[in-house]
Design an enzyme around this catalytic site. Structure first.
Site, short mmCIF file in Angstrom:
data_model
loop_
_atom_site.label_atom_id
_atom_site.label_comp_id
_atom_site.label_asym_id
_atom_site.label_seq_id
_atom_site.Cartn_x
_atom_site.Cartn_y
_atom_site.Cartn_z
N ASP A 182 51.86 54.62 28.15
CA ASP A 182 52.68 55.40 29.07
C ASP A 182 52.16 56.83 29.19
OD1 ASP A 182 54.75 56.00 30.82
OD2 ASP A 182 56.28 55.09 29.55
N GLU A 196 48.69 60.25 32.57
CA GLU A 196 48.10 61.19 33.55
C GLU A 196 47.27 62.30 32.88
OE1 GLU A 196 51.38 58.95 34.80
OE2 GLU A 196 51.50 60.59 33.37
N ASP A 222 57.37 55.62 37.88
CA ASP A 222 58.83 55.64 37.82
C ASP A 222 59.42 55.83 39.21
OD1 ASP A 222 58.64 55.37 35.06
OD2 ASP A 222 58.58 57.53 34.74
#
Length: 855
Positions: free
Chosen positions: A577, A580, A654
Site C-alpha cells: 500500500d 506512490e 481509494d
C-alpha cells in the site's frame, strides 16, 4: 582503427561514401568491439558517426547537439538526444532488455541519414535531428518535430533539463495506455495527461497507437502527454468578473448555516493545500478562512461571475476539490461530485471561448474540512499544438524507445521485451478476493472464510488490511497480541479452509520501531518528514517516514524484516500500500518530491514516479530468493514501467463509492492493460463512502445495493475480481440478505467467474507465454472499425467476450456497439446479432450486457 575513426569524421562526399560502406559492413557483421565509436569533437556543419547499433548525428540547427538512434531489436528503436556534444551514460530502471545483435545498414542522401534493420527503418535529418521511423511495410510510425527542446533546471544542487518533444504533427491516430487516469478519457489524442503518481492516478510512460507502434518514454520524473505548460490560476490569463459584471474577481458568498456572513471579490479562490506552515516550504498553502469564521469552516461557499478569454479556442479547466462541489458554465451543470477530504483530486472540463465573450460561471462548495481550487490553461499556440507531445520536468536527456509492430499486441509485446515479461500469477489469484477496511481481529477474518464456505459461494482469497500491528508500531511488522494472538494459527486455519491470505505491508515506519532504527542506521530512511516532525492520522498522530528502496542494501533489509516477521507465518501474497509513496495528503507536489528523497540514486524529483518499481523489486526478488518454488503475487497502489516483471498487480486506489467513479474505472482499466500491465483491479463498490450509505439510510439503501451490484458485475470481468472498501461491509450477504434479488445476482456472478476460470486462466497464461492482454480495448481487436477508436465504456475480456458495464442508477438497458466484421451472440439468450451496429442491450438489475464473438 585510427584510420576508420578518421573516415567517420570526414565531412566530404568521398568520406561519406566511405562511411556508408564502412557502416554497412560493420553493422551487417555485428562486429561490436571493432565498430564502437568514441565521442568526437564538435565539427562545423552536419556530422554523423556509425555506432555498434546505429548512428549518432550532430544536427546543424536546433537545441539538440547530439541525436543517437540505435536498434535494440530489429523492430525496436531507441532514440536519445541531448544539448551537448556527447551523450551521457543513462541507467534505466524500467528497461532490462539486452540488445540483440542487429544487422543495420546506413546511408546518407540529401541531408537525411538512413539506418535500416530487418524490422524497421529510421531516418534522421542532419539539419535539425528530427527522426522518422517506418515499419518494413513502408508505413510511417512516428516523426518528430526537431530533436526536442531543453531548459536547464537546478534540482538540489544538480543540473538537469526540462525536456519536450512533439511527435506526429496533425495526426488523427488513436492513442492509448499511459497507465490508469480517472479523467473519463479513453483515446488520449488531444488530451492532457499528467504522469505523476497519486493515490488514484497511476502512471506508466508507455503509449500505444492505432498506427501499430508503441513509445516508451524512459524518464522517472513527472512527465506529461499533451500541453507541457502547467495550469495557471484563473486570473493569470482570463478576465475575471463578479456577479454584477464588475472587475476584480468572482463574487464569493460565504455562508454560516443559511445566512451569508461575508461577500467578497476573489480573483483566484485558493483552498488547494494545507497551510504553508504545515510543510515549511516556499510553495503557497491554502488561504486561511476569512476572519469572520475563525477556525470554523463556512457551511457553504458560492462563487459567481464570468470569465472572458484573451485567446480563442478550447480553454481547459481543472478543479482540484473534495467534499461536495458543483460547477455550472453558462447555466449548464458540468461537475457534480463528492470526494473524501483526505484524498482530493482534479476534475476536468473545457469551454470553447473567444475574446470579448463572457461565460457565466458558478461554483458551489460545501467545505467540511475540504480543499478546492480552479485552475485554467489557455489554448496551446506553438508548433506542437496538433501533435503528440511528451515532456518531462527533470531529465538528463530525451530518451525513448519506439516499438514497430503489425498490430497493437505487437507493440505491447515490444514493451514487455524491453521491460520484462509479465510474471504468471498463481491460479487462485484469478478467483474472488474478499476484503474490507478492515478485519480488526483474527476471529473476524477467519469467520468470513467460514461463512463463504458455509454459504457455498466460491471464493479464494481473504485480505488482511492495515493496522493489525499495535497502534504505535507502524512498520514493526508485528501483530497486536490482543487482536491477533496467533497469526500463524490464523493463516493455518484459513489454509485448512482451502483459501489464501494476502496481507498489507507498507514502506512506512515509525521511528520508535526496531525496523526503522535498522534502516535509518544504514542511511535508508527519508529524513525530511522526520525533520519536520510530520504526523499521520492514527490516534494522536505519530511521526513517520518511508524507506528508500533505491539501493540493494535497503531492499535486502526491507525484505528480511518482512520475511522474519510476516512471511515466516505462511502468508500467501503481499498488498503493498501507499507505494506512490503517500507521505502526506494535501501537500504540494513540490513538497512531495522533497519528502521522497534524496534517494540513493539522486533527488526525489528525478525519481518521482518509480518508487513502486523499486519497492516491488524488493519484495519479488527477496521472496524468490527465499522461496524459489513459490509464485509471488503483489498488489500495489501505483504502477510504473516494468512492474509486471515483479508479479505486481495494480489497483485504482481509494476511489469514491459513486456512479461517476464507477464509470471512470472502465476506460482507466482498459488503458492500464494497453500500457502493458495486464493485471489490474479496483475496489468493488468504491473505497470511500458517503454518510448516506454508511448510515444505511433507508432512503439510499436501494441505490447502495444497486451501485455495489453494478460494480460487482463489472469486477467479475476484470483481470482480478476483488471487493474492498469502508463500511458498509462488503461480503455478499452483508450487501443484501440471502434470498433477495441483489444477493442472488451477486452469487450468480461469483459462480460465473469460476465457470469461466479455465477461459480466464488461459488468457492470464497468454500474458506470460505470448505477451497477451486480458482486458482489451475494442480498438485492439477491431482497428479497422473506426467506430471503436473512442469507445472506452466497453471492452473485450479475453479473446471472445465483449463486456458492457452499466454505470447509471436505475438503468435497465444500455447502448452497446458491436464491432463490424463479426457476428455476436447474446451470452444469456443465445440470440445472434450482426456486427457493425449499436444495439439497446437488456440490463436487468442482476445482469451485465455480455456478448460472445461468433466462431
Amino acid at each position: 582503427m585510427l584510420h576508420l575513426h578518421k573516415i567517420q569524421q570526414n565531412p566530404g562526399i568521398a568520406g561519406r561514401k566511405a562511411r556508408r560502406a564502412f557502416g554497412a559492413i560493420c553493422l551487417g557483421l555485428a562486429v561490436v568491439a571493432a565498430c564502437a565509436v568514441k565521442p568526437v569533437p564538435e565539427v562545423a556543419g552536419p556530422e554523423w558517426q556509425v555506432t555498434d547499433r546505429g548512428v549518432i548525428v550532430h544536427p546543424e540547427t536546433g537545441e539538440a547537439k547530439s541525436v543517437r538512434v540505435e536498434f535494440v531489436t530489429p523492430a525496436i528503436v531507441r532514440v536519445t538526444s541531448v544539448p551537448d556534444d556527447t551523450i551521457p551514460e543513462l541507467e534505466s530502471l524500467m528497461v532490462v532488455a539486452q540488445s540483440d545483435a542487429v544487422a543495420v545498414t546506413t546511408e546518407e542522401h540529401d541531408g537525411v541519414l538512413f539506418a535500416t534493420s530487418p524490422g524497421a527503418r529510421a531516418e534522421v535529418s542532419l539539419d535539425d535531428g528530427s527522426v522518422r521511423i517506418f515499419g518494413l511495410d513502408g508505413k510511417e510510425a512516428v516523426s518528430t518535430l526537431g530533436a526536442g527542446s531543453f531548459a536547464t533546471k537546478d534540482v538540489q544542487g544538480e543540473t538537469f533539463y526540462a525536456t519536450t518533444l512533439s511527435f506526429n504533427p496533425g495526426t488523427d491516430e488513436g492513442v492509448y495506455g499511459l497507465g490508469a487516469h480517472q479523467t473519463g478519457e479513453f483515446n488520449y489524442n488531444g488530451a492532457d495527461i499528467a504522469l505523476a503518481q497519486h493515490n488514484i492516478d497511476d502512471a506508466v510512460p508507455f503509449l500505444v497507437s492505432t498506427r501499430n507502434y508503441g513509445i516508451l518514454w524512459d524518464n522517472n520524473g513527472i512527465s506529461r502527454l499533451g500541453d507541457p505548460r502547467p495550469y495557471q490560476p484563473l486570473d493569470e490569463s482570463l478576465i475575471v468578473r463578479g456577479a454584477a459584471g464588475e472587475a476584480g474577481g468572482l463574487t464569493g458568498s460565504y455562508y454560516k448555516d443559511n445566512d451569508v456572513l461575508l461577500v467578497r471579490a476573489e480573483s483566484d479562490p485558493d483552498y488547494q493545500y494545507l497551510p504553508a506552515d504545515e510543510f515549511l516550504t516556499n510553495p503557497p498553502g491554502r488561504n486561511a478562512w476569512p476572519a469572520e469564521f475563525g477556525t470554523t469552516d463556512p457551511t457553504k461557499i458560492v462563487w459567481e461571475g464570468s470569465l472572458e478569454a484573451k485567446t480563442a479556442g478550447e480553454h481547459r479547466f481543472k478543479l482540484y476539490a473534495s467534499n461536495y462541489f458543483k460547477v455550472w458554465v453558462d447555466g449548464e451543470l458540468v461537475l457534480d461530485r463528492w470526494r473524501q477530504n483526505w484524498n482530493p483530486w482534479y476534475h476536468n472540463f473545457s469551454v470553447d471561448m473567444a475574446p470579448g465573450e463572457q461565460h457565466a460561471i458558478r461554483i458551489e462548495w460545501i467545505p467540511n474540512g475540504g480543499y478546492l481550487r480552479l485552475l485554467h490553461q489557455d489554448p496551446r499556440q506553438d508548433s506542437g499544438k496538433d501533435a503528440l507531445t511528451l515532456s518531462s520536468e527533470v531529465s538528463h536527456a530525451i530518451d525513448y524507445y519506439v516499438v514497430v509492430g503489425n498490430d497493437m499486441d505487437d507493440a505491447i509485446s515490444g514493451y514487455r521485451k524491453l521491460t520484462g515479461a509479465a510474471v504468471l500469477l498463481p491460479k487462485w489469484a484469478y478467483g474472488f478476493w474478499q476484503s474490507r477496511q478492515r478485519y480488526t481481529t483474527q476471529e473476524e477474518l477467519v469467520d468470513v472464510v467460514k461463512e463463504y464456505r458455509d454459504e457455498g459461494i466460491p471464493f479464494d482469497n481473504v485480505v488482511l488490511d492495515w493496522f493489525y500491528w499495535p497502534e504505535d508500531a507502524w512498520g514493526s511488522h508485528t501483530f497486536d497480541p490482543a487482536r491477533f494472538p496467533d497469526p500463524k494459527g490464523m493463516v493455518d486455519e484459513v489454509h485448512d479452509l482451502n483459501a489464501q491470505v494476502m496481507i498489507s505491508v507498507w514502506p512506512k515506519f515509525y521511528p520508535t520501531t526496531d525496523n526503522y532504527k535498522e534502516l535509518d542506521a544504514a542511511g535508508h530512511i527519508y529524513q525530511r518528514q522526520i525533520e519536520m516532525k510530520s504526523k499521520d492520522w492514527v490516534g494522536p498522530g505519530y511521526e513517520n517516514s518511508f524507506y528508500d528502496p533505491y539501493s540493494q542494501e535497503a531492499r535486502d533489509i526491507y525484505w528480511r524484516q518482512i520475511n522474519e516477521n510476516i512471511a515466516s507465518k505462511g502468508f500467501d501474497a503481499w498488498w503493498m500500500d501507499a507505494t506512490e509513496p503517500d507521505s502526506h495528503s494535501n501537500i504540494p507536489i513540490e513538497e512531495r518530491a522533497l519528502r521522497m528523497g534524496p534517494t540513493s540514486m539522486g533527488p526525489g524529483e528525478e525519481f518521482f514516479n518509480s518508487f513502486v518499481l523499486m519497492n516491488s523489486r524488493a519484495i519479488y526478488e527477496g521472496e524468490q530468493a527465499s522461496r524459489p518454488n513459490k509464485r509471488s503475487f503483489l498488489l500495489t497502489r501505483s504502477a510504473w514501467g516494468g512492474m509486471q516483471r515483479y508479479a505486481s498487480t495494480v489497483w485504482s486506489g481509494d476511489v469514491t463509492a459513486r456512479w461517476e467513479d464507477l464509470k471512470l474505472q472502465v476506460p482507466a482499466g482498459i488503458n492500464m492493460a494497453m500500457s502493458g500491465i495486464p493485471n489490474w483491479t479496483h475496489d468493488i463498490g468504491g473505497f470511500a463512502v458517503e454518510d448516506r450509505y454508511t448510515k444505511q439510510d433507508p432512503a439510499h439503501l436501494e441505490e447502495w445495493r444497486e451501485l455495489y451490484s453494478r460494480w460487482f458485475q463489472f469486477g467479475a470481468f476484470t483481470p482480478l475480481f476483488r471487493s474492498h472498501g469502508e463500511f458498509p461491509f462488503r461480503e455478499s450477504w452483508n450487501i443484501s440478505p440471502e434470498g433477495t434479488e441483489v444477493y442472488d445476482g451477486l452469487v450468480y456472478y461469483h459462480k460465473l467467474r469460476y465457470t469461466l476460470l479455465p477461459y480466464i486462466y488461459s488468457a492470464a497464461a497468454s500474458t506470460y507465454f505470448d505477451d497477451g492482454t486480458i482486458m482489451r480495448g475494442l480498438v485492439m481487436d477491431f482497428p479497422e472499425d473506426r467506430n471503436v477508436w473512442n469507445i472506452g465504456d466497453s471492452y473485450m475480456f479475453g479473446p471472445d467476450l465483449l463486456v458492457a458495464p452499466v454505470t447509471e442508477f436505475h438503468a435497465r438497458s444500455r447502448n452497446v456497439y458491436l464491432p463490424a466484421g463479426q457476428d455476436w451472440y447474446d451470452f444469456y439468450t443465445g440470440a445472434r446479432v450482426n456486427g457493425g451496429q449499436s444495439v439497446e442491450a437488456a440490463a436487468p438489475l442482476t445482469r451485465i450486457p455480455l456478448f460472445v464473438r461468433a466462431g
